[in-house]
Scaffold this active site. Sequence first.
Site, PDB file in Angstrom:
ATOM      1  N   MET A   1      -7.290  13.177 -40.542  1.00 48.95           N
ATOM      2  CA  MET A   1      -6.437  13.602 -39.275  1.00 48.95           C
ATOM      3  C   MET A   1      -7.585  13.999 -38.098  1.00 48.95           C
ATOM      4  O   MET A   1      -8.435  14.829 -38.520  1.00 48.95           O
ATOM      5  CB  MET A   1      -5.973  14.861 -39.964  1.00 48.95           C
ATOM      6  CG  MET A   1      -4.823  14.568 -41.139  1.00 48.95           C
ATOM      7  SD  MET A   1      -3.856  16.315 -41.673  1.00 48.95           S
ATOM      8  CE  MET A   1      -2.475  16.243 -40.464  1.00 48.95           C
ATOM      9  N   GLN A  55     -10.600   5.074 -41.817  1.00 50.85           N
ATOM     10  CA  GLN A  55      -9.580   4.565 -41.354  1.00 50.85           C
ATOM     11  C   GLN A  55      -9.950   4.194 -39.752  1.00 50.85           C
ATOM     12  O   GLN A  55     -10.798   5.080 -39.277  1.00 50.85           O
ATOM     13  CB  GLN A  55      -8.493   5.646 -40.900  1.00 50.85           C
ATOM     14  CG  GLN A  55      -7.350   5.051 -40.290  1.00 50.85           C
ATOM     15  CD  GLN A  55      -6.215   6.061 -39.872  1.00 50.85           C
ATOM     16  OE1 GLN A  55      -6.325   6.841 -38.911  1.00 50.85           O
ATOM     17  NE2 GLN A  55      -5.135   5.942 -40.574  1.00 50.85           N
ATOM     18  N   CYS A  85      -0.728   6.070 -34.710  1.00 48.92           N
ATOM     19  CA  CYS A  85      -0.874   6.820 -33.773  1.00 48.92           C
ATOM     20  C   CYS A  85      -0.230   6.880 -32.445  1.00 48.92           C
ATOM     21  O   CYS A  85      -0.363   5.671 -31.962  1.00 48.92           O
ATOM     22  CB  CYS A  85      -2.600   6.899 -33.356  1.00 48.92           C
ATOM     23  SG  CYS A  85      -3.022   7.998 -32.222  1.00 48.92           S
ATOM     24  N   LYS A 124      -1.845   1.889 -42.276  1.00 50.84           N
ATOM     25  CA  LYS A 124      -0.874   3.392 -42.115  1.00 50.84           C
ATOM     26  C   LYS A 124      -0.064   2.945 -40.895  1.00 50.84           C
ATOM     27  O   LYS A 124      -0.446   2.655 -39.940  1.00 50.84           O
ATOM     28  CB  LYS A 124      -1.975   4.512 -41.924  1.00 50.84           C
ATOM     29  CG  LYS A 124      -1.034   5.656 -41.471  1.00 50.84           C
ATOM     30  CD  LYS A 124      -0.640   6.778 -42.557  1.00 50.84           C
ATOM     31  CE  LYS A 124       0.238   7.883 -42.101  1.00 50.84           C
ATOM     32  NZ  LYS A 124      -0.421   8.784 -41.133  1.00 50.84           N
ATOM     33  N   GLY A 186       4.853  12.657 -44.783  1.00 53.11           N
ATOM     34  CA  GLY A 186       5.796  13.326 -43.900  1.00 53.11           C
ATOM     35  C   GLY A 186       6.555  14.296 -44.340  1.00 53.11           C
ATOM     36  O   GLY A 186       7.289  14.537 -45.147  1.00 53.11           O
ATOM     37  N   ASP A 187       6.126  15.590 -43.744  1.00 51.81           N
ATOM     38  CA  ASP A 187       7.043  16.891 -44.037  1.00 51.81           C
ATOM     39  C   ASP A 187       6.808  17.533 -45.441  1.00 51.81           C
ATOM     40  O   ASP A 187       7.493  18.366 -45.981  1.00 51.81           O
ATOM     41  CB  ASP A 187       8.309  16.745 -43.757  1.00 51.81           C
ATOM     42  CG  ASP A 187       8.680  16.380 -42.450  1.00 51.81           C
ATOM     43  OD1 ASP A 187       7.625  16.509 -41.500  1.00 51.81           O
ATOM     44  OD2 ASP A 187       9.801  15.851 -42.136  1.00 51.81           O
ATOM     45  N   GLY A 208      -0.576  15.837 -44.932  1.00 47.01           N
ATOM     46  CA  GLY A 208      -1.331  15.971 -43.831  1.00 47.01           C
ATOM     47  C   GLY A 208      -1.205  17.561 -43.526  1.00 47.01           C
ATOM     48  O   GLY A 208      -2.215  18.278 -43.956  1.00 47.01           O
TER      49      GLY A 208
HETATM   50  C1  LIG Z   1      -3.523  17.094 -35.969  1.00 50.91           C
HETATM   51  C2  LIG Z   1      -3.143  15.573 -36.606  1.00 50.91           C
HETATM   52  C3  LIG Z   1      -3.925  14.543 -36.723  1.00 50.91           C
HETATM   53  C4  LIG Z   1      -3.509  13.383 -37.299  1.00 50.91           C
HETATM   54  N1  LIG Z   1      -4.592  12.450 -37.164  1.00 50.91           N
HETATM   55  C5  LIG Z   1      -4.146  11.129 -38.006  1.00 50.91           C
HETATM   56  C6  LIG Z   1      -5.188  10.055 -38.154  1.00 50.91           C
HETATM   57  O1  LIG Z   1      -6.205  10.175 -37.639  1.00 50.91           O
HETATM   58  N2  LIG Z   1      -4.877   9.065 -38.588  1.00 50.91           N
HETATM   59  C7  LIG Z   1      -3.552   8.930 -39.157  1.00 50.91           C
HETATM   60  O2  LIG Z   1      -3.243   7.997 -39.874  1.00 50.91           O
HETATM   61  N3  LIG Z   1      -2.683   9.869 -39.212  1.00 50.91           N
HETATM   62  C8  LIG Z   1      -2.896  10.982 -38.408  1.00 50.91           C
HETATM   63  N4  LIG Z   1      -2.035  12.259 -38.551  1.00 50.91           N
HETATM   64  C9  LIG Z   1      -0.532  11.901 -39.009  1.00 50.91           C
HETATM   65  C10 LIG Z   1      -0.737  12.486 -40.410  1.00 50.91           C
HETATM   66  O3  LIG Z   1      -1.530  11.710 -41.238  1.00 50.91           O
HETATM   67  C11 LIG Z   1       0.702  12.464 -41.109  1.00 50.91           C
HETATM   68  O4  LIG Z   1       1.232  11.228 -41.223  1.00 50.91           O
HETATM   69  C12 LIG Z   1       1.682  13.120 -40.052  1.00 50.91           C
HETATM   70  O5  LIG Z   1       1.371  14.318 -39.801  1.00 50.91           O
HETATM   71  C13 LIG Z   1       3.053  13.531 -41.147  1.00 50.91           C
HETATM   72  O6  LIG Z   1       2.777  14.038 -42.325  1.00 50.91           O
HETATM   73  P1  LIG Z   1       2.687  15.352 -42.598  1.00 50.91           P
HETATM   74  O7  LIG Z   1       4.171  16.209 -42.509  1.00 50.91           O
HETATM   75  O8  LIG Z   1       2.151  15.733 -44.148  1.00 50.91           O
HETATM   76  O9  LIG Z   1       1.581  16.233 -41.773  1.00 50.91           O
HETATM   77  C14 LIG Z   1      -2.183  13.342 -37.733  1.00 50.91           C
HETATM   78  C15 LIG Z   1      -1.426  14.440 -37.850  1.00 50.91           C
HETATM   79  C16 LIG Z   1      -1.868  15.492 -37.336  1.00 50.91           C
HETATM   80  C17 LIG Z   1      -0.916  16.685 -36.978  1.00 50.91           C
END
Ligand SMILES: Cc1cc2nc3c(=O)[nH]c(=O)nc-3n(C[C@H](O)[C@H](O)[C@H](O)COP(=O)(O)O)c2cc1C
Length: 342
Positions: A1, A55, A85, A124, A186-187, A208
Amino acid sequence: MAGMTDTAFRRLVKRHGGCGLVVTEMVSAEGLVRGIDRTLEYAEFTDEERPIAIQIFGGDPDKMAAAAQIVEGMGADIVDVNMGCPVPKIAKHNAGCSLMREPAHAAGVIAAMTRAVSIPVTVKMRAGWNDDERNAPTLAKLMQDAGAAAVAVHGRTAAQSYSGSADWDLVAQIAEDLTIPVFGSGDCIEPEQIVARIRSGVEGVLVGRGVLRNPWILAQATDLIAGRPPREVTLADRGRFLLDYIDLLLLERVRDDESRNTSPYESRIPNPESRHHRWVVNKLRALASWYTKGLENGSHLRTAINSSESLDALGHTIETFFFDAPAAPSRKGAVPLLLESV
Ligand SMILES: Cc1cc2nc3c(=O)[nH]c(=O)nc-3n(C[C@H](O)[C@H](O)[C@H](O)COP(=O)(O)O)c2cc1C
């Protein structure tokens, strides 16, 4: 992330257990090819984190293939492509989620990469660009045909950003349609949610924000899957995590430094005013914005961390909140993590 899951953070999470695959924050293919120092730093990892995917983001097939070769040369186990993204700065360069809008071009990127390297190339993606273009099912199939070894799907569109909720039915449908492994994202902010999603037919779950709030969530999900109660995390454990994170960040890029002074938190810093010092404080502030969510008195801690100007002050803030504060729950008691929406 991006901005969050640096090598120090990833190592600490991995040490707590339950983590099967680590992915770096996204790094620019262009930056890798041009050998930009900052980009190479973002891609750094340690053996402790394996298996690890680096990534990358970008839209040019040749550059993505060259970047994949650099990633392979760095010793990564997997090269992952960001097609999720939604940030305009990335998407406008034909990278990130905007690749989903040009499926044939996206397939060309993956095909070029799989020809260039022998490590697995994974993707992704999101559910699609917007509600009119929810094309993850067809795009995922195209990625499989282009040679992708696995895909991960965050069940929101780019237009949604983080609003609404992730569509796990869509993820399950893709998992059923493809022969390669499909991961969902997600979530999942409670370990029980991870377990439920794993049982929905996906190969695995990418967590995440839940890990930023609770770095033990993967270990707790593993406990549940093994039929054990999820391990308790005490307030002291949570404080220790932050102090360990500071320690690891301090060791980054100052490994050769021998200078010492008397402050427990600044002892490894050659010059307390250094940029490195400021960088560590900023890293902790970024993590605190997630880490304090759902924690009793979390908003007070967040404010206190944000107003701690030096590393020494930051250390004292952490000590006071997690180890000394009379109003805070006992060190031995479980941390009251309250569910709140993110
Ligand atoms: C601060 C932040 C940075 C993120 N950076 C990336 C990233 O660099 N690459 C990526 O594939 N997803 C990135 N994501 C998305 C997360 O990997 C994830 O798919 C998304 O937040 C939903 O999952 P979660 O609810 O578990 O957070 C980012 C999300 C957040 C909130």
